[in-house]
Enzyme design. Structure first.
Site, PDB file in Angstrom:
ATOM      1  CG  HIS A  68      70.215  47.594 -21.234  1.00  0.00           C
ATOM      2  ND1 HIS A  68      70.749  46.385 -20.835  1.00  0.00           N
ATOM      3  CD2 HIS A  68      69.475  48.036 -20.186  1.00  0.00           C
ATOM      4  CE1 HIS A  68      70.340  46.100 -19.614  1.00  0.00           C
ATOM      5  NE2 HIS A  68      69.561  47.077 -19.193  1.00  0.00           N
ATOM      6  CG  ASP A 117      91.837  24.777 -25.939  1.00  0.00           C
ATOM      7  OD1 ASP A 117      92.317  25.238 -24.876  1.00  0.00           O
ATOM      8  OD2 ASP A 117      90.690  25.054 -26.351  1.00  0.00           O
TER       9      ASP A 117
END
Length: 752
Positions: A241, A709
């Site tokens: 990980h 936006d």
């Protein structure tokens, strides 16, 4: 007198006999009760673990799919090439000049209102201790100090060897900890119970510090701080990980951007490089090998000690450098005389969730045949045949997407698209790992032990291998070792011995799946190297629950997760049920139900045993499967009025959609710009043979940008998927096809 005494003895004997029989009955009842509890606990554990590993498979397949597209996409201009470099060549390790730019943390001002911990370098023990206390009370470290600490940690890690060597001569004992996965409470509890790091108390943390938990940043800061304070007594190994591609799916990337909105991108960039410099293993007294995952029948510690670990930026994908002609010829001759066959990408025969995929022409045969090298899987395919398998599989997936979106079927392309590396001559100058380097590192980070002899592909996780007792014994004898310590797997008791106590698994994240699901553990090694296991529960709530309450609580959580998994595959289950309902009665036997569920989910669970918890009503010992699926849907409905097919699609795809969003969002801004969306869509459309103009793509992006936006955030991205799935489920497939023929390819169904 004598008669009275005899009678008393008789009654005493009878009472003793009754007491003995009662004790036997109670003991028998208790054993049966504990056996049932243990069976329930085992089933619960299997559910959690199967779902976890299925998610890892999805991550590997998703990344391989994107990687294949990138490798076979020819950029038309420099802008497209730059976009691909940003999107996937993040796997390229940053250069030293880029890392020097990270020193601009000095220009970041810390406001007077900041009340969190402050760091000055070189760090002192009090600094590290204060950091632990600050994080315990939920304070946050300022971005300036985070970058400063990461920069100093990198400078230290660069000087370390691939395999650290530590000795018990200099410390009273060495404590080895396993996976923490962002659970700060476990780390603090270990320090509280075992003591803070010191010259007399050395530590080795065996990888997987981040992801899943909510405090991964804080754990890294504490670990790096103690590493700098005690460089000879505090050691870190890399886990699977500690990989920026894995972090995209399992939460660490999201956590960093949430906690450090302004400087998050810079922190992630530096972390990517820091992860590459983490050592791969630790050797205690030249006798105990500590690594994260495991070994394979081809693990070579001497080779691992010499390779450039910094080149292995991600184990999710092997992007090797090109070999010259002479090397290629020599390799070809070697492969002809070797029984190992030609190495293939490690995602070829692993897919359990796509059993009919041409990527798995003979999964069961490959599984039985074993594994003759460190590649996570091997199949005897020549390069042309291999390329055909990969391309055909991806084309099938793309064609499936086209059909779902309502596009007409296209003919198979005759000529393959050129590789991205061929289109980009600059790629050859980059330092990339060799295939062998990548394979060796993948094996030690991803592999798991098994009880059977031999070594075979780890088809459950999708990476690494399963290694048997003979593989362990061979490695121990070759390097004169006593035993291995590894992590990587959650264990109910926090630890587990296997292979005749020659392999010890240590997992330090307690309550990993659910409160009460498992204990955490760490192991202490003294000069005699006899492992002393210490178990713990960091959550106080677990101490107030009985064993039955804990198992019931965890079991309910596991069944809830399993029902969500079943619901997410309702459509596939319905198809499979109908196949087994040959008389079209709407009923199937329980054995057919169990077989159908396993054929769709591929979780390897005891479905007949789980049937009472999943199936409540039967008709003549048969299941009315349509009603059962409707009941599953009712359980998953939220307060919003979302129809079943749409909710199913969201449950099934949300994790993948979030990962795709973060892959497209290559600068980790939390938004997809119109340019990023346009380039990604052109990548897909080129393989789906859809003629889409830039204007259409821009119109599509604007339609997804609900708040107008100029950017697409994750909520807009998921909402667009929800609306498209909803429209297609209402029978608009024909309209989607019409828009394609009318040159309106950028309409919303394409999003799916």
């Amino acid at each position: 007198m004598g008669s009275g005494t005899s009678t008393q003895h008789h009654f005493a004997f009878q009472n003793a006999e009754k007491a003995f029989k009662a004790a036997v009955l109670i003991q028998r009842w208790y054993r049966r009760y504990m056996a049932r509890l243990e069976m329930r606990r085992h089933c619960t554990w299997s559910i959690f673990q199967s779902i976890e590993y299925a998610g890892q498979q999805d991550q590997v397949k998703l990344h391989n799919f994107f990687s294949y597209l990138v490798d076979h996409f020819t950029p038309n201009n420099h802008n497209e090439r730059d976009f691909l470099n940003r999107m996937f060549t993040e796997e390229r390790s940053p250069q030293d000049s880029e890392m020097e730019n990270c020193r601009d943390y000095e220009s970041i001002e810390v406001p007077d209102s900041y009340t969190g911990p402050r760091l000055s370098f070189p760090l002192l023990p009090d600094h590290a201790t204060a950091l632990v206390e600050a994080f315990r009370v939920k304070q946050r470290l300022h971005a300036r100090y985070v970058l400063n600490l990461l920069y100093e940690a990198r400078k230290h890690l660069v000087q370390l060897p691939n395999i650290n060597r530590v000795s018990t001569c200099y410390s009273e004992e060495i404590t080895v900890c396993g996976d923490l996965h962002g659970q700060l409470d476990d780390l603090i509890f270990i320090f509280y119970k075992n003591g803070l790091p010191s010259p007399e108390r050395a530590y080795v943390f065996n990888g997987d510090f981040v992801d899943r938990g909510k405090d991964s940043v804080e754990i890294l800061m504490v670990l790096f701080a103690f590493m700098l304070v005690y460089p000879k007594e505090f050691h870190l190994n890399r886990g699977n990980h500690e990989d920026h591609m894995v972090n995209l799916r399992y939460g660490f990337t999201k956590e960093v951007m949430h906690k450090y909105k302004t400087h998050g991108k810079k922190i992630l960039k530096l972390l990517q490089d820091v992860f590459c410099w983490l050592p791969l293993a630790t050797l205690v007294d030249e006798k105990v090998l500590i690594l994260h995952g495991g070994v394979s029948d081809m693990t070579d510690l001497e080779f691992l000690a010499k390779l450039d670990r910094h080149k292995i930026v991600s184990t999710m994908r092997c992007k090797t450098r090109k070999e010259d002609k002479k090397q290629a010829e020599e390799k070809g001759k070697a492969n002809q005389t070797s029984s190992a066959g030609t190495p293939s990408p490690w995602f070829l025969p692993q897919s359990h969730s796509l059993p009919t995929s041409p990527l798995c022409p003979s999964t069961q045969k490959a599984h039985r045949a074993g594994r003759s090298s460190s590649v996570p899987c091997r199949v005897p395919l020549d390069p042309k045949e291999l390329s055909h398998w990969v391309r055909h599989s991806v084309d099938l997936e793309l064609e499936k997407c086209r059909q779902q979106a309502g596009f007409p079927e296209i003919k198979e392309k005759e000529e393959p698209l050129p590789l991205a590396s061929e289109a980009d001559p600059e790629a050859e100058g980059r330092r990339e790992p060799t295939q062998e380097e990548w394979r060796q590192v993948v094996d030690i980070l991803w592999s798991d032990p098994m009880a059977q002899e031999g070594c075979k592909a780890n088809t459950i996780r999708g990476g690494g291998c399963y290694f048997g007792p003979n593989v362990t014994e061979r490695l121990l004898q070759k390097y004169n070792l006593q035993f291995l310590i590894r992590s990587h797997e959650c264990k109910p008791e926090g630890y587990e011995f296997c292979h005749s106590r020659k392999v010890l698994t240590i997992f330090s994240a307690s309550n990993y799946y659910e409160v009460g699901s498992n204990r955490g553990a760490y192991v202490k090694l003294g000069p005699a190297l006899s492992p002393h296991i210490v178990q713990f529960q960091a959550n106080k709530a677990t101490h107030t629950l009985t064993m039955r309450q804990r198992i019931s609580r965890v079991g309910e959580s596991a069944l809830r997760a399993l029902r969500e998994k079943l619901f997410a595959h309702s459509s596939d289950l319905l198809v499979e049920f109908k196949k087994r309902d040959k008389d079209k009665t709407g009923l199937i036997t329980l054995s057919d139900w169990a077989a159908a569920v396993e054929s769709v989910l591929h979780l390897g669970l005891p479905w007949r045993m789980l049937r009472p918890q999943l199936v409540s009503s039967l008709t003549d010992n048969k299941l009315e499967y349509k009603s059962w699926l409707k009941n599953l849907a009712k359980e998953q409905f939220s307060h919003e009025n979302i129809q079943s097919s749409l909710l199913e699609a969201l449950y099934r795809n949300r994790s993948n959609l979030e990962t795709i969003f973060r892959i497209i969002d290559s600068d980790h801004s939390g938004f997809i710009s119109l340019d990023e969306f346009r380039q990604t869509w052109k990548l897909f459309s080129s393989h789906m043979n859809i003629d889409v103009t830039d204007d259409c793509i821009c119109d599509l992006a604007r339609s997804i940008d609900f708040n107008k936006d100029g950017h697409i955030d994750i909520n807009e991205f998921l909402e667009a998927f929800r609306l498209v799935e909803q429209s297609c489920s209402k029978g608009y497939a024909s309209d989607c096809q019409a828009t394609n023929t009318n040159n309106s390819d950028c309409s919303s169904p394409d999003i799916h």
